[in-house]
Design an enzyme around this catalytic site. Structure first.
Site, mmCIF file in Angstrom:
data_model
loop_
_atom_site.group_PDB
_atom_site.id
_atom_site.type_symbol
_atom_site.label_atom_id
_atom_site.label_comp_id
_atom_site.label_asym_id
_atom_site.label_seq_id
_atom_site.Cartn_x
_atom_site.Cartn_y
_atom_site.Cartn_z
ATOM 1 N N ARG A 55 69.845 31.081 57.824
ATOM 2 C CA ARG A 55 68.535 31.452 57.361
ATOM 3 C C ARG A 55 68.749 32.323 56.035
ATOM 4 N NH1 ARG A 55 64.318 32.664 61.207
ATOM 5 N NH2 ARG A 55 65.919 31.848 62.430
ATOM 6 N N LYS A 100 93.568 31.624 50.784
ATOM 7 C CA LYS A 100 94.756 31.424 50.135
ATOM 8 C C LYS A 100 95.296 33.030 49.807
ATOM 9 C CE LYS A 100 93.384 27.457 47.665
ATOM 10 N NZ LYS A 100 92.994 27.129 46.410
ATOM 11 N N HIS A 150 71.131 46.183 56.389
ATOM 12 C CA HIS A 150 70.687 44.729 55.986
ATOM 13 C C HIS A 150 69.362 45.005 55.381
ATOM 14 C CE1 HIS A 150 69.793 40.732 55.688
ATOM 15 N NE2 HIS A 150 69.728 40.251 56.760
#
Lengths: 171, 317
Positions: free
Chosen positions: B65, B93, B145
Site C-alpha cells: 500500500r 551482495k 511514519h
C-alpha cells in the site's frame, strides 16, 4: 516605481473596454477561463457586463504547470482550477490581469490541454507589460505599459473595489 | 532530530518525523494536498510539476500500500519512479545502503522514499546525502511514519474541520507503532486537547511522558464521547519479546465492534492505517460501515504524498 494612481487607469474602465471587445468575440461556443487571482476578479465583473447567458466561466490555477518550482517554490492558492464543463472544440478565452513574461499563459495553455482539445485559445488581459520572454502575445490588452523589471503589478480587491497594486520586488 | 529536516534558509529538505514540524508547515502541506485532491478528480490526473525528477522507492520492508501510494503520487507529479527490489539488489551482495544511495544519486535520483526496519536509518541517510537529495521516511522501525501521520490528521481535518475541540482515541499496540507515534506528534502540534491511548498496559509507550496523553486499558472507558477512533494494526513482526495477550484475547478486549461506536459521539469517524486484520482489531461491519473513513484515508494519502514531494523539491512557500 509606477504610481498606480497616476500611471495606471481605473481597472473597472479597463474591464469595460475588455467587455466591449469580448462581446464582439463571444459566440455560442465560447467560454471564459480566468487565471487566479486577477482573472477571477475580472470575470466577476465581466459577469455583470456581458449579456450572454449561455457563457461558461471557469478558473485555471497554473501552480502545478509552472516552470519555476525550484526558483520560486510552490504557491498555495486560495483558488484552484475549476473547469466544470467540456472545453473540447470550444473557443476558450483566457482572462488575466497582467501579461508579463508569458510563462503563466504558457502554463495555463498547457493545463487547458489536459481538459480537452479546444478549437481556439485566446488571451485577453487588462495590462500588457510588453516584456514577453516566450513567443506568446495577448490577443487583446486594454492597456500597455513598460515598467522596470522589478516593478510588480497585480489586480487586487480592497473593500469591494478593484485597484492595481504595485510594489518593488527583489530580483 | 528535526533540525536536519530543514535547510539553512528554513525550507524543508527531508521529511523524517513529524516531531518538531511547525504547525504552519503542516497546514501548508494540507492546503497543497487539498489542491492535489482536485487534480485527482480530473480525467487526466497527472500534472507536470516534477517532470524530469527521479524518485527512488527504497523499501527494506515489505509494503504494498505505502509503496504504491508513493509511486502513484510521484507518477501523478510526472516524476520518474524507480522501485528497488532490495532482495535482488546489491544489498544482498553486501553493498551498504549508503553506497546504494550514492550510486543512485550519481544516476540522478532526487528523492529517496525509505522504509527500513532500523529506527533512525532515514535520518542517517539524510545526513549522508546532505544537499544532494531528499529523504522521505516511509516508516523506520517503531520510530516514525510521518506521511501516515499527516494523511491521518488531514483526514480528520476533512471530516471535522478543526482540531482544538476534538477527542481522539488511538487503539492498539501504541508501543510498537510508528503510525501511532507520528499521529500523536501531529495531533499534539495541531492542538488536539484530548488524546487517548487505549490498549494493554504493556503496549503503551514509555517514552512520551512529556506529551499530555490519557491512557485507558478499557475500550468502554476510553471511547466515551470521542470524535475520532483511530485503530492500529496488530504488529506481530514488531512484538518480539513483548508481553502480549493471546490474539483471541486481544481481539476480545481491543477489537472494534459496532457496540463500541455507541460509546463515541454519533458523528465519530473510524480510521485504520491498513492493512486491516478483519475480525481481529476491527470487525467488518465497522470497517465497511457508515462511520468508516478508511478508504478516504487511502485517497488522501496520495494527495499528502504529492504535497510532500513537491515541497521538498520546490523552494518553500
Amino acid at each position: 516605481m509606477i504610481d498606480p494612481k497616476n500611471t495606471l487607469p481605473d481597472p473597472i474602465l479597463l474591464i469595460k473596454k475588455m467587455a466591449a471587445e469580448l462581446s464582439k468575440e463571444i459566440d455560442s461556443n465560447t467560454c471564459l477561463i480566468g487565471i487566479p487571482k486577477g482573472g477571477h476578479l475580472i470575470i466577476n465583473e465581466l459577469k455583470g457586463m456581458l449579456s450572454s447567458s449561455t457563457l461558461d466561466y471557469g478558473l485555471i490555477d497554473t501552480s502545478f504547470y509552472r516552470d519555476d518550482l525550484e526558483i520560486s517554490g510552490l504557491k498555495v492558492k486560495e483558488m484552484t482550477t475549476d473547469v466544470m464543463f467540456n472545453i473540447h472544440d470550444k473557443k476558450v478565452i483566457l482572462i488575466d490581469d497582467v501579461f508579463y513574461t508569458g510563462r503563466t499563459s504558457r502554463a495555463a495553455i498547457n493545463e487547458l490541454f489536459d481538459f480537452g482539445r479546444p478549437r481556439e485559445i485566446l488571451l485577453y488581459v487588462l495590462i500588457d507589460r510588453q516584456s514577453a520572454q516566450l513567443p506568446i502575445k495577448p490577443n487583446y490588452s486594454a492597456f500597455q505599459v513598460s515598467p522596470k523589471k522589478n516593478n510588480y503589478i497585480n489586480l487586487e480587491e480592497n473593500n469591494k473595489s478593484l485597484t492595481f497594486r504595485t510594489k518593488i520586488i527583489n530580483e | 532530530m528535526s533540525k536536519i529536516q530543514y535547510s539553512n534558509d528554513g525550507n524543508i529538505k527531508h521529511l523524517l518525523t513529524i516531531e518538531g514540524l511547525q504547525e504552519e508547515l503542516i497546514y501548508k502541506i494540507f492546503d497543497l494536498a487539498e489542491s492535489f485532491l482536485n487534480v485527482g478528480n480530473r480525467e487526466i490526473k497527472n500534472v507536470p510539476l516534477l517532470r524530469g525528477k527521479t524518485i527512488c522507492n527504497l523499501f527494506f520492508e515489505n509494503s504494498t500500500r505505502t509503496r504504491t501510494t508513493f509511486e502513484i503520487a510521484a507518477k501523478r507529479l510526472s516524476a520518474d519512479v524507480i522501485n528497488l527490489d532490495i532482495d535482488s539488489s546489491s544489498q544482498s551482495k553486501g553493498e551498504s545502503i549508503f553506497d546504494t544511495v550514492d550510486n543512485l544519486i550519481s544516476m540522478g535520483a532526487d528523492i529517496f522514499v525509505v522504509r527500513h526496519p532500523e529506527p533512525g536509518m532515514p535520518e542517517l541517510l539524510a545526513k549522508h546525502v546532505g544537499g544532494n537529495a531528499h529523504i522521505i521516511n516511509a516508516g523506520d522501525g517503531n520510530h516514525a511514519h510521518p506521511t501516515q501521520g499527516l494523511l491521518d490528521t488531514f483526514t480528520i481535518k476533512k471530516y471535522k474541520n478543526r482540531f482544538d475541540n476534538l477527542s481522539v482515541a488511538i487503539i492498539g499496540d501504541i508501543k510498537h507503532s510508528r503510525v501511532a507515534r507520528s499521529e500523536i506528534h501531529a495531533l499534539t502540534t495541531l492542538g488536539v486537547p484530548d488524546i487517548r491511548l487505549i490498549g494493554p498496559t504493556d503496549l503503551m509507550p514509555t517514552d512520551m511522558s512529556k506529551i499530555n496523553l490519557k491512557i485507558f486499558e478499557s475500550m468502554d472507558d476510553g471511547l466515551k464521547n470521542v470524535d475520532v477512533i483511530m485503530m492500529l494494526r496488530i504488529q506481530k513482526e514488531r512484538m518480539i519479546g513483548a508481553i502480549i495477550p493471546e490474539e483471541g484475547e486481544y481481539s476480545e478486549k481491543y477489537g472494534l465492534r459496532k457496540k463500541h461506536l455507541l460509546l463515541a459521539k454519533k458523528d465519530a469517524i473510524v480510521m485504520h492505517p491498513g492493512p486491516m486484520n478483519r475480525g481481529i482489531e476491527i470487525d467488518s461491519d465497522v470497517a465497511d460501515g457508515q462511520q468508516s473513513v478508511i478508504l478516504s484515508q487511502v485517497t488522501f494519502g496520495i494527495a499528502i504524498r504529492m504535497a510532500v514531494m513537491s515541497m521538498l523539491i520546490g523552494k518553500n512557500i
